[in-house]
Design a protein around this motif. Structure first.
Motif, PDB file in Angstrom:
ATOM      1  N   GLU A 140       0.887  -1.167   0.000  1.00 50.61           N
ATOM      2  CA  GLU A 140       0.000   0.000   0.000  1.00 50.61           C
ATOM      3  C   GLU A 140       0.924   1.215   0.000  1.00 50.61           C
ATOM      4  O   GLU A 140       1.589   1.523   0.989  1.00 50.61           O
ATOM      5  CB  GLU A 140      -0.927   0.017   1.210  1.00 50.61           C
ATOM      6  CG  GLU A 140      -1.950   1.142   1.086  1.00 50.61           C
ATOM      7  CD  GLU A 140      -3.157   0.968   2.009  1.00 50.61           C
ATOM      8  OE1 GLU A 140      -4.294   1.062   1.527  1.00 50.61           O
ATOM      9  OE2 GLU A 140      -2.959   0.733   3.229  1.00 50.61           O
ATOM     10  N   ALA A 141       0.971   1.906  -1.142  1.00 46.73           N
ATOM     11  CA  ALA A 141       2.002   2.920  -1.346  1.00 46.73           C
ATOM     12  C   ALA A 141       1.611   4.289  -0.822  1.00 46.73           C
ATOM     13  O   ALA A 141       2.476   5.157  -0.667  1.00 46.73           O
ATOM     14  CB  ALA A 141       2.348   2.991  -2.825  1.00 46.73           C
ATOM     15  N   GLY A 142       0.339   4.518  -0.553  1.00 44.35           N
ATOM     16  CA  GLY A 142      -0.052   5.820  -0.021  1.00 44.35           C
ATOM     17  C   GLY A 142      -1.530   6.110  -0.196  1.00 44.35           C
ATOM     18  O   GLY A 142      -2.313   5.243  -0.624  1.00 44.35           O
ATOM     19  N   PHE A 143      -1.880   7.339   0.155  1.00 48.61           N
ATOM     20  CA  PHE A 143      -3.260   7.840   0.098  1.00 48.61           C
ATOM     21  C   PHE A 143      -3.182   9.058  -0.837  1.00 48.61           C
ATOM     22  O   PHE A 143      -3.009  10.192  -0.384  1.00 48.61           O
ATOM     23  CB  PHE A 143      -3.672   8.211   1.536  1.00 48.61           C
ATOM     24  CG  PHE A 143      -5.049   8.753   1.726  1.00 48.61           C
ATOM     25  CD1 PHE A 143      -6.046   8.637   0.759  1.00 48.61           C
ATOM     26  CD2 PHE A 143      -5.369   9.394   2.930  1.00 48.61           C
ATOM     27  CE1 PHE A 143      -7.321   9.141   0.981  1.00 48.61           C
ATOM     28  CE2 PHE A 143      -6.641   9.903   3.161  1.00 48.61           C
ATOM     29  CZ  PHE A 143      -7.615   9.773   2.176  1.00 48.61           C
ATOM     30  N   PRO A 144      -3.207   8.835  -2.147  1.00 45.15           N
ATOM     31  CA  PRO A 144      -2.793   9.859  -3.113  1.00 45.15           C
ATOM     32  C   PRO A 144      -3.499  11.199  -2.993  1.00 45.15           C
ATOM     33  O   PRO A 144      -2.881  12.242  -3.235  1.00 45.15           O
ATOM     34  CB  PRO A 144      -3.094   9.205  -4.465  1.00 45.15           C
ATOM     35  CG  PRO A 144      -3.169   7.762  -4.196  1.00 45.15           C
ATOM     36  CD  PRO A 144      -3.614   7.591  -2.791  1.00 45.15           C
ATOM     37  N   VAL A 145      -4.781  11.204  -2.619  1.00 44.86           N
ATOM     38  CA  VAL A 145      -5.480  12.492  -2.576  1.00 44.86           C
ATOM     39  C   VAL A 145      -5.030  13.331  -1.373  1.00 44.86           C
ATOM     40  O   VAL A 145      -5.258  14.534  -1.329  1.00 44.86           O
ATOM     41  CB  VAL A 145      -7.017  12.266  -2.559  1.00 44.86           C
ATOM     42  CG1 VAL A 145      -7.527  12.004  -1.156  1.00 44.86           C
ATOM     43  CG2 VAL A 145      -7.769  13.438  -3.191  1.00 44.86           C
ATOM     44  N   SER A 146      -4.355  12.704  -0.417  1.00 44.55           N
ATOM     45  CA  SER A 146      -4.051  13.420   0.830  1.00 44.55           C
ATOM     46  C   SER A 146      -3.007  14.518   0.654  1.00 44.55           C
ATOM     47  O   SER A 146      -3.048  15.525   1.359  1.00 44.55           O
ATOM     48  CB  SER A 146      -3.615  12.445   1.929  1.00 44.55           C
ATOM     49  OG  SER A 146      -2.372  11.873   1.604  1.00 44.55           O
ATOM     50  N   SER A 147      -2.073  14.369  -0.281  1.00 46.16           N
ATOM     51  CA  SER A 147      -1.072  15.425  -0.506  1.00 46.16           C
ATOM     52  C   SER A 147      -0.353  15.169  -1.826  1.00 46.16           C
ATOM     53  O   SER A 147      -0.280  14.010  -2.278  1.00 46.16           O
ATOM     54  CB  SER A 147      -0.043  15.448   0.629  1.00 46.16           C
ATOM     55  OG  SER A 147       0.843  14.359   0.491  1.00 46.16           O
ATOM     56  N   PRO A 148       0.205  16.217  -2.432  1.00 44.52           N
ATOM     57  CA  PRO A 148       0.960  16.014  -3.681  1.00 44.52           C
ATOM     58  C   PRO A 148       2.124  15.049  -3.473  1.00 44.52           C
ATOM     59  O   PRO A 148       2.458  14.244  -4.343  1.00 44.52           O
ATOM     60  CB  PRO A 148       1.465  17.417  -4.038  1.00 44.52           C
ATOM     61  CG  PRO A 148       0.563  18.352  -3.296  1.00 44.52           C
ATOM     62  CD  PRO A 148       0.118  17.637  -2.053  1.00 44.52           C
ATOM     63  N   GLY A 149       2.739  15.116  -2.280  1.00 42.92           N
ATOM     64  CA  GLY A 149       3.880  14.235  -1.987  1.00 42.92           C
ATOM     65  C   GLY A 149       3.441  12.772  -1.981  1.00 42.92           C
ATOM     66  O   GLY A 149       4.141  11.897  -2.510  1.00 42.92           O
ATOM     67  N   ASP A 150       2.288  12.495  -1.388  1.00 40.08           N
ATOM     68  CA  ASP A 150       1.796  11.114  -1.340  1.00 40.08           C
ATOM     69  C   ASP A 150       1.456  10.629  -2.749  1.00 40.08           C
ATOM     70  O   ASP A 150       1.742   9.482  -3.110  1.00 40.08           O
ATOM     71  CB  ASP A 150       0.560  11.024  -0.433  1.00 40.08           C
ATOM     72  CG  ASP A 150       0.746   9.972   0.644  1.00 40.08           C
ATOM     73  OD1 ASP A 150       1.873   9.861   1.152  1.00 40.08           O
ATOM     74  OD2 ASP A 150      -0.220   9.250   0.960  1.00 40.08           O
ATOM     75  N   PHE A 151       0.836  11.519  -3.521  1.00 45.26           N
ATOM     76  CA  PHE A 151       0.498  11.185  -4.910  1.00 45.26           C
ATOM     77  C   PHE A 151       1.781  10.779  -5.661  1.00 45.26           C
ATOM     78  O   PHE A 151       1.840   9.726  -6.303  1.00 45.26           O
ATOM     79  CB  PHE A 151      -0.164  12.393  -5.587  1.00 45.26           C
ATOM     80  CG  PHE A 151      -0.481  12.174  -7.036  1.00 45.26           C
ATOM     81  CD1 PHE A 151      -1.697  11.624  -7.421  1.00 45.26           C
ATOM     82  CD2 PHE A 151       0.439  12.496  -8.027  1.00 45.26           C
ATOM     83  CE1 PHE A 151      -1.993  11.406  -8.767  1.00 45.26           C
ATOM     84  CE2 PHE A 151       0.164  12.277  -9.368  1.00 45.26           C
ATOM     85  CZ  PHE A 151      -1.062  11.733  -9.737  1.00 45.26           C
ATOM     86  N   GLN A 152       2.814  11.634  -5.555  1.00 43.45           N
ATOM     87  CA  GLN A 152       4.057  11.390  -6.269  1.00 43.45           C
ATOM     88  C   GLN A 152       4.715  10.090  -5.815  1.00 43.45           C
ATOM     89  O   GLN A 152       5.280   9.350  -6.625  1.00 43.45           O
ATOM     90  CB  GLN A 152       5.011  12.586  -6.066  1.00 43.45           C
ATOM     91  CG  GLN A 152       6.063  12.751  -7.145  1.00 43.45           C
ATOM     92  CD  GLN A 152       5.492  12.674  -8.574  1.00 43.45           C
ATOM     93  OE1 GLN A 152       4.382  13.167  -8.846  1.00 43.45           O
ATOM     94  NE2 GLN A 152       6.212  12.023  -9.479  1.00 43.45           N
ATOM     95  N   SER A 153       4.614   9.813  -4.517  1.00 42.42           N
ATOM     96  CA  SER A 153       5.221   8.566  -4.014  1.00 42.42           C
ATOM     97  C   SER A 153       4.550   7.352  -4.639  1.00 42.42           C
ATOM     98  O   SER A 153       5.225   6.379  -4.997  1.00 42.42           O
ATOM     99  CB  SER A 153       5.086   8.479  -2.491  1.00 42.42           C
ATOM    100  OG  SER A 153       5.811   9.506  -1.905  1.00 42.42           O
ATOM    101  N   VAL A 154       3.222   7.397  -4.770  1.00 39.71           N
ATOM    102  CA  VAL A 154       2.536   6.247  -5.379  1.00 39.71           C
ATOM    103  C   VAL A 154       2.980   6.099  -6.837  1.00 39.71           C
ATOM    104  O   VAL A 154       3.254   4.986  -7.309  1.00 39.71           O
ATOM    105  CB  VAL A 154       0.994   6.383  -5.265  1.00 39.71           C
ATOM    106  CG1 VAL A 154       0.305   5.187  -5.926  1.00 39.71           C
ATOM    107  CG2 VAL A 154       0.565   6.484  -3.795  1.00 39.71           C
ATOM    108  N   VAL A 155       3.119   7.235  -7.539  1.00 40.35           N
ATOM    109  CA  VAL A 155       3.571   7.184  -8.942  1.00 40.35           C
ATOM    110  C   VAL A 155       4.956   6.526  -9.010  1.00 40.35           C
ATOM    111  O   VAL A 155       5.192   5.591  -9.786  1.00 40.35           O
ATOM    112  CB  VAL A 155       3.652   8.617  -9.544  1.00 40.35           C
ATOM    113  CG1 VAL A 155       4.300   8.585 -10.930  1.00 40.35           C
ATOM    114  CG2 VAL A 155       2.270   9.261  -9.595  1.00 40.35           C
ATOM    115  N   GLU A 156       5.876   7.025  -8.175  1.00 42.74           N
ATOM    116  CA  GLU A 156       7.266   6.538  -8.267  1.00 42.74           C
ATOM    117  C   GLU A 156       7.402   5.089  -7.802  1.00 42.74           C
ATOM    118  O   GLU A 156       8.176   4.326  -8.372  1.00 42.74           O
ATOM    119  CB  GLU A 156       8.209   7.452  -7.463  1.00 42.74           C
ATOM    120  CG  GLU A 156       8.273   8.886  -7.975  1.00 42.74           C
ATOM    121  CD  GLU A 156       8.666   8.996  -9.455  1.00 42.74           C
ATOM    122  OE1 GLU A 156       9.416   8.129  -9.946  1.00 42.74           O
ATOM    123  OE2 GLU A 156       8.182   9.930 -10.122  1.00 42.74           O
TER     124      GLU A 156
END
Ligand code: KIV
Ligand code: ZN
Length: 391
Positions: free
Chosen positions: A47-63
């Motif tokens: 589970e890589a993150g909660f993308p809507v919660s912050s731009p940083g979390d979004f980017q982490s899921v992408v990477e």
């Protein structure tokens, strides 16, 4: 592909539920490093993150989606189209994407978090799954606070979301409330009463508020769940999540349970250190499996028994979890056997009378000094004075 009914899938949420802990936030490169180690460990889902919660979390899921190829990469959402849209976008590069969507299932959450009704919440749950299913095949649904939910309503919700397309149904004990037999009964009830349950995998997601997260997860698996969610070192909200290393080693140690995972257990120790260091979250020394004392024997009776046969006091081989080695720690509680073990290691074989004499000096020293090291032992053997000993 033939589905193995005894295979337990391991869902790691160190980078989502674990990373929610204040002070544990990671940068994207740090998350990628951990994700790669989780892949080497053999987890099935990250589970890589909660993308809507912050731009940083979004980017982490992408990477992370770009960086790992074997595990499924999962993104968390609430039961809203907006959250799901962002999660779908973040998973664009994932080879095996999963959306993890859900909503509260207890009356407490329905009334006091959503100010809603059971009927409306059920509708939102089904709509979210149907919407997510338009974009991604693998949909996991979480019934938040299932530990305190009415079992009949929970069963109705689970049946409805499976009919809507959920492939995994997560039954979280969000508040770490249940006793193991209660949580196990819940899973059993769902297994026996949800008509389409064979179309989904039941997942256990337990929190540790009463110190029962691991016991509850095992109770869930014994009653038919086949996915376990947890974190490395058990980090997570409040008292934390289930420790993956604990559940995996329980299944390995208690083979009679007949359940197995795909985890390379020898990677546990190193990964535990990496997570602890990067998240600035020390591991308590007595933590099961990965704590620094997990394989240290210090009392005389235990040391003597261990030296006669390791299995007297060792149910897991340290090397099986990548731990450097078991240790015989010298303290004022140690006996002659432990002392002679260390002296032999340093090349000194003492006869009984010499050992008795040295042991007396050793006890005097150990009563005054916390750590006895090799230099101290050599000083004892060569009959040096103890005047320079510092406490
Ligand atoms: O504890 C919980 O209920 C959760 C869900 C978001 C899965 O973490
Ligand atoms: Zn959780």
């Amino acid at each position: 592909m033939i589905h193995d009914p005894n295979r337990v899938y391991v869902f790691d949420t160190t980078l989502r539920d674990g990373e929610q802990v204040p002070g544990c936030q990671l940068t994207t490169p740090e998350k990628i490093e951990i994700a790669r180690e989780l892949e080497a460990l053999g987890v099935d889902i990250i589970e890589a993150g909660f993308p809507v919660s912050s731009p940083g979390d979004f980017q982490s899921v992408v990477e992370i989606s770009k960086s790992v190829s074997k595990p499924t990469v999962c993104a968390l959402t609430r039961a809203t189209k907006g959250d799901i849209d962002v999660a779908v976008e973040s998973l664009h590069y994932a080879k095996r994407p999963r959306i993890h969507t859900g909503i509260g299932s207890s009356d407490m959450h329905i009334k006091h978090k959503f100010n809603s009704t059971r009927e409306k919440i059920l509708e939102r749950a089904v709509d979210a799954v149907k919407y997510a299913k338009r974009f991604v095949e693998d949909i996991e649904f979480y019934a938040e606070d299932a530990g305190r939910a009415d079992i009949h309503y929970l069963a109705q919700m689970i049946e409805a979301v499976i009919a809507a397309g959920a492939t995994v149904v997560n039954i979280p004990d969000t508040n770490g409330y249940c006793l193991p037999n209660q949580y196990g009964e819940k899973i059993k009830f769902l297994k026996e009463n949800v008509q389409n349950i064979d179309k989904a995998i039941i997942s256990v997601h337990c929190h540790n508020d009463l110190g029962l997260a691991t016991a509850n997860s095992i109770a869930g698996l014994e009653n038919g769940a086949r996915q376990i969610e947890g974190t490395i070192n058990g980090i997570g909200e409040r008292a934390g999540n289930t420790s993956i290393e604990e559940v995996v080693m329980i299944l390995k140690t208690h083979q009679k349970l007949g359940l197995h995972t795909n985890i390379n257990t020898r990677n546990f120790y190193e990964l535990s250190h990496m997570v602890s260091t990067q998240m600035r979250m020390p591991v308590q020394p007595n933590k099961a499996i990965v704590g620094s004392n997990a394989f240290a024997h210090s009392s005389g009776i235990h040391q003597d028994g261990f030296l006669k046969n390791r299995e007297n006091y060792e149910i897991i081989k340290p090397e099986d979890v990548g731990f450097p080695s078991a240790s015989i720690v010298l303290t004022a509680r140690s006996g002659r056997h432990a002392l002679s073990f260390h002296l032999e290691r340093l090349g000194h074989h003492l006869d009984r009378a010499e050992l008795d004499e040295t042991y007396k000096s050793f006890l005097t020293l150990a009563d005054n000094k916390l750590n006895i090291n090799d230099d101290d032992l050599l000083t004892l053997v060569y009959g040096q004075s103890f005047s320079k000993v510092s406490k």
